[in-house]
Scaffold this motif. Structure first.
Motif, PDB file in Angstrom:
ATOM      1  N   LEU A  60      36.587  30.626  39.481  1.00 40.60           N
ATOM      2  CA  LEU A  60      37.815  30.904  38.735  1.00 40.60           C
ATOM      3  C   LEU A  60      38.189  29.753  37.802  1.00 40.60           C
ATOM      4  CD1 LEU A  60      39.979  32.851  41.337  1.00 40.60           C
ATOM      5  CD2 LEU A  60      38.631  33.739  39.422  1.00 40.60           C
ATOM      6  N   THR A  61      37.878  28.525  38.190  1.00 41.44           N
ATOM      7  CA  THR A  61      38.135  27.414  37.265  1.00 41.44           C
ATOM      8  C   THR A  61      37.188  27.528  36.067  1.00 41.44           C
ATOM      9  OG1 THR A  61      38.814  26.030  39.109  1.00 41.44           O
ATOM     10  CG2 THR A  61      38.322  24.898  37.040  1.00 41.44           C
ATOM     11  N   ALA A  62      35.931  27.869  36.339  1.00 39.32           N
ATOM     12  CA  ALA A  62      34.990  28.100  35.233  1.00 39.32           C
ATOM     13  C   ALA A  62      35.533  29.207  34.330  1.00 39.32           C
ATOM     14  CB  ALA A  62      33.612  28.472  35.781  1.00 39.32           C
ATOM     15  N   ALA A  63      36.135  30.234  34.940  1.00 42.44           N
ATOM     16  CA  ALA A  63      36.664  31.362  34.160  1.00 42.44           C
ATOM     17  C   ALA A  63      37.833  30.920  33.282  1.00 42.44           C
ATOM     18  CB  ALA A  63      37.094  32.483  35.100  1.00 42.44           C
ATOM     19  N   VAL A  64      38.712  30.082  33.820  1.00 39.11           N
ATOM     20  CA  VAL A  64      39.852  29.585  33.029  1.00 39.11           C
ATOM     21  C   VAL A  64      39.323  28.841  31.795  1.00 39.11           C
ATOM     22  CG1 VAL A  64      41.758  27.907  32.992  1.00 39.11           C
ATOM     23  CG2 VAL A  64      41.457  29.404  34.988  1.00 39.11           C
ATOM     24  N   TYR A  65      38.370  27.947  32.032  1.00 41.23           N
ATOM     25  CA  TYR A  65      37.848  27.136  30.919  1.00 41.23           C
ATOM     26  C   TYR A  65      37.065  27.987  29.923  1.00 41.23           C
ATOM     27  CZ  TYR A  65      39.401  22.584  32.447  1.00 41.23           C
ATOM     28  OH  TYR A  65      40.186  21.512  32.745  1.00 41.23           O
ATOM     29  N   ALA A  66      36.223  28.887  30.434  1.00 43.19           N
ATOM     30  CA  ALA A  66      35.401  29.703  29.525  1.00 43.19           C
ATOM     31  C   ALA A  66      36.294  30.659  28.735  1.00 43.19           C
ATOM     32  CB  ALA A  66      34.356  30.476  30.324  1.00 43.19           C
ATOM     33  N   ALA A  67      37.339  31.178  29.366  1.00 47.91           N
ATOM     34  CA  ALA A  67      38.238  32.107  28.664  1.00 47.91           C
ATOM     35  C   ALA A  67      39.017  31.361  27.585  1.00 47.91           C
ATOM     36  CB  ALA A  67      39.185  32.775  29.663  1.00 47.91           C
ATOM     37  N   ARG A  68      39.484  30.167  27.914  1.00 47.84           N
ATOM     38  CA  ARG A  68      40.238  29.390  26.921  1.00 47.84           C
ATOM     39  C   ARG A  68      39.340  28.942  25.766  1.00 47.84           C
ATOM     40  NH1 ARG A  68      42.785  25.054  27.418  1.00 47.84           N
ATOM     41  NH2 ARG A  68      44.670  25.587  26.300  1.00 47.84           N
ATOM     42  N   ALA A  69      38.022  28.876  26.031  1.00 51.33           N
ATOM     43  CA  ALA A  69      37.071  28.520  24.962  1.00 51.33           C
ATOM     44  C   ALA A  69      36.634  29.769  24.178  1.00 51.33           C
ATOM     45  CB  ALA A  69      35.862  27.815  25.572  1.00 51.33           C
ATOM     46  N   GLN A  70      37.332  30.894  24.415  1.00 52.99           N
ATOM     47  CA  GLN A  70      37.065  32.138  23.664  1.00 52.99           C
ATOM     48  C   GLN A  70      35.667  32.687  23.925  1.00 52.99           C
ATOM     49  OE1 GLN A  70      39.613  33.298  21.512  1.00 52.99           O
ATOM     50  NE2 GLN A  70      40.811  31.607  22.298  1.00 52.99           N
ATOM     51  N   LEU A  71      35.151  32.479  25.132  1.00 52.61           N
ATOM     52  CA  LEU A  71      33.808  32.968  25.425  1.00 52.61           C
ATOM     53  C   LEU A  71      33.840  34.339  26.110  1.00 52.61           C
ATOM     54  CD1 LEU A  71      32.194  29.597  26.566  1.00 52.61           C
ATOM     55  CD2 LEU A  71      31.787  30.829  24.426  1.00 52.61           C
ATOM     56  N   GLY A  72      35.028  34.877  26.352  1.00 45.45           N
ATOM     57  CA  GLY A  72      35.171  36.216  26.938  1.00 45.45           C
ATOM     58  C   GLY A  72      34.398  36.398  28.237  1.00 45.45           C
ATOM     59  N   PRO A  73      34.594  35.527  29.221  1.00 46.69           N
ATOM     60  CA  PRO A  73      33.772  35.626  30.433  1.00 46.69           C
ATOM     61  C   PRO A  73      34.104  36.852  31.275  1.00 46.69           C
ATOM     62  CG  PRO A  73      35.558  34.063  30.773  1.00 46.69           C
ATOM     63  CD  PRO A  73      35.601  34.450  29.315  1.00 46.69           C
ATOM     64  N   VAL A  74      33.067  37.364  31.933  1.00 51.13           N
ATOM     65  CA  VAL A  74      33.303  38.366  32.962  1.00 51.13           C
ATOM     66  C   VAL A  74      33.003  37.686  34.290  1.00 51.13           C
ATOM     67  CG1 VAL A  74      30.978  39.363  32.745  1.00 51.13           C
ATOM     68  CG2 VAL A  74      32.793  40.719  33.746  1.00 51.13           C
ATOM     69  N   VAL A  75      33.884  37.917  35.273  1.00 45.62           N
ATOM     70  CA  VAL A  75      33.707  37.318  36.596  1.00 45.62           C
ATOM     71  C   VAL A  75      33.329  38.435  37.568  1.00 45.62           C
ATOM     72  CG1 VAL A  75      34.814  36.015  38.458  1.00 45.62           C
ATOM     73  CG2 VAL A  75      35.499  35.603  36.079  1.00 45.62           C
ATOM     74  N   VAL A  76      32.116  38.364  38.075  1.00 49.92           N
ATOM     75  CA  VAL A  76      31.722  39.312  39.123  1.00 49.92           C
ATOM     76  C   VAL A  76      32.184  38.674  40.425  1.00 49.92           C
ATOM     77  CG1 VAL A  76      29.815  40.566  40.185  1.00 49.92           C
ATOM     78  CG2 VAL A  76      29.801  40.108  37.730  1.00 49.92           C
ATOM     79  N   GLU A  77      33.302  39.181  40.945  1.00 48.23           N
ATOM     80  CA  GLU A  77      34.067  38.396  41.920  1.00 48.23           C
ATOM     81  C   GLU A  77      33.709  38.623  43.385  1.00 48.23           C
ATOM     82  OE1 GLU A  77      38.238  39.190  41.507  1.00 48.23           O
ATOM     83  OE2 GLU A  77      38.013  41.315  41.899  1.00 48.23           O
ATOM     84  N   GLY A  78      32.790  39.517  43.675  1.00 40.08           N
ATOM     85  CA  GLY A  78      32.478  39.808  45.071  1.00 40.08           C
ATOM     86  C   GLY A  78      33.223  41.053  45.524  1.00 40.08           C
ATOM     87  N   GLU A  79      32.956  41.444  46.780  1.00 35.73           N
ATOM     88  CA  GLU A  79      33.596  42.646  47.316  1.00 35.73           C
ATOM     89  C   GLU A  79      34.321  42.293  48.590  1.00 35.73           C
ATOM     90  OE1 GLU A  79      30.265  45.232  47.698  1.00 35.73           O
ATOM     91  OE2 GLU A  79      30.637  46.157  45.742  1.00 35.73           O
ATOM     92  N   PRO A  80      35.437  42.996  48.897  1.00 28.87           N
ATOM     93  CA  PRO A  80      36.161  42.679  50.128  1.00 28.87           C
ATOM     94  C   PRO A  80      35.243  42.758  51.346  1.00 28.87           C
ATOM     95  CG  PRO A  80      37.400  44.214  48.770  1.00 28.87           C
ATOM     96  CD  PRO A  80      36.053  44.064  48.133  1.00 28.87           C
ATOM     97  N   SER A  81      35.302  41.728  52.200  1.00 26.57           N
ATOM     98  CA  SER A  81      34.512  41.715  53.433  1.00 26.57           C
ATOM     99  C   SER A  81      35.173  40.742  54.381  1.00 26.57           C
ATOM    100  CB  SER A  81      33.071  41.284  53.142  1.00 26.57           C
ATOM    101  OG  SER A  81      33.010  39.886  53.006  1.00 26.57           O
ATOM    102  N   SER A  82      34.648  40.643  55.601  1.00 21.94           N
ATOM    103  CA  SER A  82      35.254  39.730  56.568  1.00 21.94           C
ATOM    104  C   SER A  82      34.672  38.330  56.431  1.00 21.94           C
ATOM    105  CB  SER A  82      35.018  40.239  57.986  1.00 21.94           C
ATOM    106  OG  SER A  82      33.638  40.314  58.208  1.00 21.94           O
ATOM    107  N   THR A  83      33.682  38.183  55.542  1.00 20.55           N
ATOM    108  CA  THR A  83      33.089  36.856  55.356  1.00 20.55           C
ATOM    109  C   THR A  83      33.475  36.306  53.983  1.00 20.55           C
ATOM    110  OG1 THR A  83      31.079  37.903  54.625  1.00 20.55           O
ATOM    111  CG2 THR A  83      31.168  37.256  56.925  1.00 20.55           C
ATOM    112  N   SER A  84      32.952  35.132  53.673  1.00 23.05           N
ATOM    113  CA  SER A  84      33.474  34.430  52.511  1.00 23.05           C
ATOM    114  C   SER A  84      32.831  34.844  51.197  1.00 23.05           C
ATOM    115  CB  SER A  84      33.311  32.937  52.723  1.00 23.05           C
ATOM    116  OG  SER A  84      31.958  32.669  52.917  1.00 23.05           O
ATOM    117  N   ASP A  85      31.952  35.903  51.203  1.00 21.23           N
ATOM    118  CA  ASP A  85      31.427  36.349  49.920  1.00 21.23           C
ATOM    119  C   ASP A  85      32.353  37.397  49.307  1.00 21.23           C
ATOM    120  OD1 ASP A  85      30.806  38.180  51.835  1.00 21.23           O
ATOM    121  OD2 ASP A  85      28.766  38.561  51.152  1.00 21.23           O
TER     122      ASP A  85
END
Ligand code: NAP
Length: 319
Positions: free
Chosen positions: A17-42
């Motif tokens: 998400l920090t990479a996303a903040v910086y890339a978005a502010r640099a006008q790079l239009g990032p897409v974040v594939v954020e994972g899927e809800p689960s009981s683990t940390s992915d």
């Protein structure tokens, strides 16, 4: 038709998400594939979604709850135009640029995305003990997340396995609910930081069981006992508990990389000169490449580095 992006970020913990903040502010239009809800940390938000209070993230003098911090980071990235996609990266094709990124069926003929630059921020996830009964009773007394499940153990005896900061953090949090919390550790010395040790030793509800390993999780449909072994004498016995929280460390989420990036001897993505990986145009940040610091703040810092590195790399190619 694959959706072509300048920057795709895999993972949505503090690094992604920090990479996303910086890339978005640099006008790079990032897409974040954020994972899927689960009981683990992915899952979206990563490991901080499974933690309680974060006291050492600068800027929060009274601490902040992990999920709250991640919600704020996500909103900040979205505010600058980062697009969030709730899906998992299932396959990557890194042999030619732009890179192919699959998010559903890894055997689909076409990737979902083509990315000029890729930022890998897939994090790490909890290790399990691998003893009989653990899998069967996961969710029925066995847990890796005190924040998620502690509430279910009000007035009951709970065991926490591990001797690091995670184990003590879980143990301290669980004292809110449990009748008593027993930290089971395989040695007679903790690995945790001094401040966490002091807190745990001082807590009247926390006790320690040293030189002890859990060898089996027992219970008929629901955990009610643990079989443990004294590592010095070899003697085994059964102890009565209603819950077992496993907090013994983590492994990096590298499965989707399919062996295309160089890893270090512990299986973490190897980075060079900041966040560069062994494949040009692919950058890595956060816990997937760091087994030394593993803090939310270092992950966030490395996410910033990855976005800046990606931006400069794209620029150097005239993109
Ligand atoms: P860790 O520091 O690697 O500790 C893992 C613990 O589990 C160790 O005590 C280890 O025992 C034990 N262990 C490993 N495998 C085991 C097994 N198969 N059976 C029984 N015990 C086993 O992991 P962590 O506690 O998750 O912490 C990871 C990093 O995050 C650290 O840098 C930590 O400082 C940081 N962290 C910080 C905070 C905070 O500041 N609030 C909170 C959580 C985590 P041995 O000691 O014998 O190896």
């Amino acid at each position: 038709m694959a959706d072509r992006r300048k920057v795709l970020i895999a993972g949505s913990g503090p690094a992604g998400l920090t990479a996303a903040v910086y890339a978005a502010r640099a006008q790079l239009g990032p897409v974040v594939v954020e994972g899927e809800p689960s009981s683990t940390s992915d899952q979206p938000g990563g490991q901080l979604m499974l933690t309680t209070e974060v006291e050492n993230f600068p800027g929060f003098p009274d601490g902040v709850m992990g999920p709250e911090l991640m919600t704020a980071m996500r909103a900040q990235a979205a505010r600058f135009g980062a697009e969030m996609v709730t899906a998992k990266v299932t396959r990557l094709e890194l042999s030619s640029s732009p890179f192919g990124v699959w998010t559903a069926d890894p055997d689909a003929p076409e990737p979902a995305y083509l990315a000029d630059a890729l930022i890998v921020a897939t994090g790490a996830q909890a290790l399990m003990l691998g003893v009989p009964g653990e899998d069967r009773l996961l969710g029925y007394g066995v847990s890796t997340c005190a924040t998620c499940d502690g509430f279910f153990f009000r007035g009951l005896p709970i065991a926490v396995v591990g001797g690091g900061d995670s184990a003590l953090e879980e143990a301290l949090f669980l004292t809110r609910f449990a009748e008593r919390v027993t930290v089971i550790h395989r040695r007679d010395q903790l690995r945790a930081s001094r401040i966490m040790q002091q807190r745990a030793f001082a807590h009247p509800k926390i006790e320690f069981r040293w030189n002890t390993q859990v060898t089996e999780v027992l219970g008929d449909g629901k955990l009610d006992r643990l079989r443990v072994r004294d590592t010095l004498s070899g003697g085994e016995e059964e102890l009565t508990f209603s819950g077992l929280f496993v907090a013994i460390g983590h492994e990096p989420n590298t499965a989707a990389l399919g062996g295309q990036l160089e890893l270090d001897d512990q299986g973490y993505v190897r980075t060079f000169e900041g966040s560069r990986t062994s494949v040009e145009g692919v950058f890595a940040c956060g816990d997937v490449q760091d087994h030394v610091y593993r803090q939310a703040i270092t992950a966030a810092g490395s996410g910033c580095m990855a976005a800046i590195d990606a931006e400069r790399w794209l620029e150097s190619r005239g993109e």
